[in-house]
Design a protein around this motif. Structure first.
Motif, PDB file in Angstrom:
ATOM      1  N   ALA A   1      -9.488   7.312   7.033  1.00 26.78           N
ATOM      2  CA  ALA A   1      -9.224   7.882   5.717  1.00 26.78           C
ATOM      3  C   ALA A   1     -10.297   8.893   5.345  1.00 26.78           C
TER       4      ALA A   1
ATOM      5  N   MET B   1       0.488   3.873   1.609  1.00 18.85           N
ATOM      6  CA  MET B   1       0.651   4.421   2.954  1.00 18.85           C
ATOM      7  C   MET B   1       1.745   3.723   3.743  1.00 18.85           C
ATOM      8  N   ASP B   2       2.231   2.568   3.267  1.00 14.61           N
ATOM      9  CA  ASP B   2       3.183   1.790   4.046  1.00 14.61           C
ATOM     10  C   ASP B   2       4.634   2.167   3.813  1.00 14.61           C
TER      11      ASP B   2
ATOM     12  N   TYR C   1      -6.854  11.338   1.856  1.00 17.10           N
ATOM     13  CA  TYR C   1      -5.885  11.445   2.937  1.00 17.10           C
ATOM     14  C   TYR C   1      -6.121  10.289   3.913  1.00 17.10           C
ATOM     15  N   TRP C   2      -5.145  10.060   4.799  1.00 17.25           N
ATOM     16  CA  TRP C   2      -5.327   9.017   5.804  1.00 17.25           C
ATOM     17  C   TRP C   2      -4.411   9.274   6.993  1.00 17.25           C
TER      18      TRP C   2
ATOM     19  N   ASN D   1       2.499  12.774  -1.362  1.00 17.26           N
ATOM     20  CA  ASN D   1       1.469  12.445  -0.369  1.00 17.26           C
ATOM     21  C   ASN D   1       0.270  11.726  -0.994  1.00 17.26           C
ATOM     22  N   HIS D   2       0.234  11.640  -2.320  1.00 13.66           N
ATOM     23  CA  HIS D   2      -0.797  10.899  -3.053  1.00 13.66           C
ATOM     24  C   HIS D   2      -2.211  11.415  -2.768  1.00 13.66           C
ATOM     25  N   GLU D   3      -2.347  12.691  -2.463  1.00  7.46           N
ATOM     26  CA  GLU D   3      -3.672  13.226  -2.199  1.00  7.46           C
ATOM     27  C   GLU D   3      -4.544  13.248  -3.453  1.00  7.46           C
TER      28      GLU D   3
ATOM     29  N   ARG E   1       0.838  -1.177   0.000  1.00  7.02           N
ATOM     30  CA  ARG E   1       0.000   0.000   0.000  1.00  7.02           C
ATOM     31  C   ARG E   1       0.886   1.245   0.000  1.00  7.02           C
TER      32      ARG E   1
ATOM     33  N   ASP F   1       7.657   5.243   2.289  1.00  3.37           N
ATOM     34  CA  ASP F   1       7.946   6.626   1.939  1.00  3.37           C
ATOM     35  C   ASP F   1       8.727   6.767   0.645  1.00  3.37           C
TER      36      ASP F   1
ATOM     37  N   THR G   1      -7.005   2.455  10.483  1.00  5.75           N
ATOM     38  CA  THR G   1      -6.652   3.638   9.705  1.00  5.75           C
ATOM     39  C   THR G   1      -7.916   4.446   9.461  1.00  5.75           C
TER      40      THR G   1
ATOM     41  N   ARG H   1       5.053  13.115   4.653  1.00  6.28           N
ATOM     42  CA  ARG H   1       4.364  13.501   5.888  1.00  6.28           C
ATOM     43  C   ARG H   1       5.140  14.533   6.704  1.00  6.28           C
TER      44      ARG H   1
END
Length: 527
Positions: free
Chosen positions: A295, A181-182, A303-304, A201-203, A179, A184, A293, A254
């Protein structure tokens, strides 16, 4: 004698080259020197990065390929501008129709900052590919010189097999991460030189190594995506060179202070001062052993934030103002949803959330929770001999190890799995529910069931992406639970006998073999 020795020592000492910050125009490229150890070239024709020299060594390219958005944009408008406030920097702007791509360098920093604004579907996907010369960085392949030993194409033109039967593809990530989010960053190091692609940040996003040495930042790719594509600005994401160590944490999405971008006129840029955040007190009834999590998502942004262990407090920072769907995920399954609004320059404070859609809150008579997080299928094609057989096998509740239950089922490979179970006299007196939870489906695959002589109605397909999934290293899609109400008359009245549940994958779509209709199974239970 001393003077002669000193002269020889000075003469034989490596020549020190002092870099000069700035850029030159060689006619075809903007040549940017960051004033430290990095010099790179940007094509004035199409915006490709066609040279990356770090500490005097060229790292860019193989087989004439450059680093670029997609597989190259084609003829574009390419300009360069210098800025001295709030930072001493150079910014290249590449305009290709409705897509605008930015390449930024700061004085004294061995980093290349990248931002991409995609306005519509005129560019099919959205990814940045860093093309590195082969045989400089270590390979992360299952066998040495894998691509020199390719014996056959397994699927399409992007999954191959060597003489050992081992499979490889650019789709297989080769890591335990799955994922965004896992992690950087992605990258490679020799121990003396490191090259890293630090994720954004993949927003605005929705939803590995190649034949040579590639690094990717995937911003949108139609394969396996679960959200509609979001238009607008992606980034910054950063190409960072080091002397072998990992990249600077202050560049991670982040962490950084991006205020020096605020005055550069980047299309779609939203300053931190114009953003808000969400702060939650906690999450009730969290189950031990699971990460929760929280989100936020809407048509424009996502975002999350990870909930803290214990009470489950969470914070989601740097959120563009708007109304969002808030989802609480237990692992990767949504167990609560609501709507929240975020305002600029302020916090949206939320009281304790109590999940109301956790399947495990239902007391089951039996439950088979498959360890779908086994990473092996994300490393290789499911036909790879290093994987256990997918063949249909009988499963006996209370006796068979759960690990032997199939994570994937295909219509044409391992259909018609049987599950044996017993019920007490009290349990067979009333109707029961059998649930099958899936995380992904391919080609409209879905399960139907039979219990002894009773057969369920045929369910509708879940909503999933239309591209390959299970064979290209992912089981992540739109989680869905199929529920079947089984009448009491379907169960055997002799409590000493085994009831037989048959799970069958159906679909009118798909091909053959591992490209036949299929599903990935997370859980099967009866209550």
């Amino acid at each position: 004698m001393y003077l002669l020795s000193l002269f020889l020592a000075l003469a034989l000492r490596p020549l020190l080259v002092f870099a000069t910050w700035g850029y030159t125009d060689d006619g075809s490229n903007y040549v940017i020197d960051v004033g430290s150890k990095l010099v790179f070239k940007v094509s004035k024709t199409n915006g490709d990065i066609n040279s990356i020299v770090y500490r005097g060594t060229e790292y860019q390219g193989y087989s004439g390929k450059n680093s670029h958005i997609q597989s190259g944009l084609g003829r574009s408008t390419v300009t360069i501008a210098s800025h001295t406030s709030p930072a001493n920097l150079l910014m290249v702007t590449i305009t290709y129709g409705t897509l605008v791509h930015y390449i930024v360098a700061r004085s004294g920093q061995n980093d290349i900052y990248l931002l991409t604004n995609k306005g519509d579907a005129s560019v099919a996907a959205l990814r940045f590919i860093l093309r590195l010369k082969p045989n400089i960085f270590p390979h992360d392949l299952s066998t040495p010189d894998f691509y020199d030993n390719v014996g056959a194409t397994v699927e399409a033109s992007d999954v191959v097999r060597n003489s050992n039967g081992y499979t490889k593809s650019k789709h297989y990530q080769g890591s335990n991460y799955g994922r965004v989010m896992d992690f950087d960053y992605v990258g490679k190091t020799t121990g003396k030189v490191g090259v890293w692609l630090i994720r954004s940040n993949h927003e605005k996003a929705s939803g590995g190594p190649n034949v040579a040495e590639d690094l990717y930042e995937i911003l949108f790719y139609s394969m396996c995506h679960t959200d509609p594509e979001r238009w607008g600005l992606h980034g910054p994401y950063v190409l960072s060179f080091t002397d072998g160590d990992t990249p600077k944490k202050e560049l991670f999405a982040r962490n950084p202070n991006w205020s020096w971008f605020d005055t550069l006129g980047i299309k779609g840029w939203v300053a931190d001062s114009a953003r808000g955040y969400v702060a939650g007190i906690g999450i009730a009834n969290m189950k031990s052993g699971h990460t929760y999590t929280v989100a936020l998502s809407n048509a424009d942004y996502q975002y999350w934030g990870v909930a803290a262990s214990g009470r489950g407090a969470y914070t989601i920072k740097r959120v563009v103002p708007g109304t969002y769907k808030l989802t609480v995920y237990k692992g990767e399954y949504g167990v609560y949803t609501t709507s929240v609004s975020v305002n600029a320059g302020s916090a949206t404070a939320l009281h304790t959330i109590t999940p109301d859609s956790d399947p495990s809150d239902v007391a089951a008579i039996w439950r088979i929770v498959h360890s779908i997080n086994n990473p092996q299928p994300t490393y290789m094609h499911p036909s790879d001999p290093r994987l256990s057989s997918w063949g249909p096998e009988d499963f006996t509740v209370g006796k068979t190890a759960i690990s032997s239950f199939p994570g994937y089922m295909w219509k044409d490979v391992n259909n018609d799995h049987l599950v044996y179970f017993k019920l007490t006299a009290g349990q067979i007196a009333s109707a029961k529910t059998i649930r099958i939870g899936i995380t992904e489906a391919y080609a409209n695959g879905r399960p139907t069931i039979a219990v002894n002589g009773w057969t369920s109605p045929l369910p509708s397909a879940s909503t999933q992406g239309s591209t390959r999934s299970l064979t290209v290293g992912t089981y992540r899609g739109n989680n869905h639970i199929y529920s079947f109400t089984v009448p009491a008359s379907a169960f055997l009245t002799d409590v000493t006998q085994w009831n037989i549940l048959k799970i069958t994958i159906i679909s009118g779509s798909g091909n053959t073999g591992y490209l036949s209709a299929g599903i990935s199974i997370d859980c099967v239970d009866l209550y």
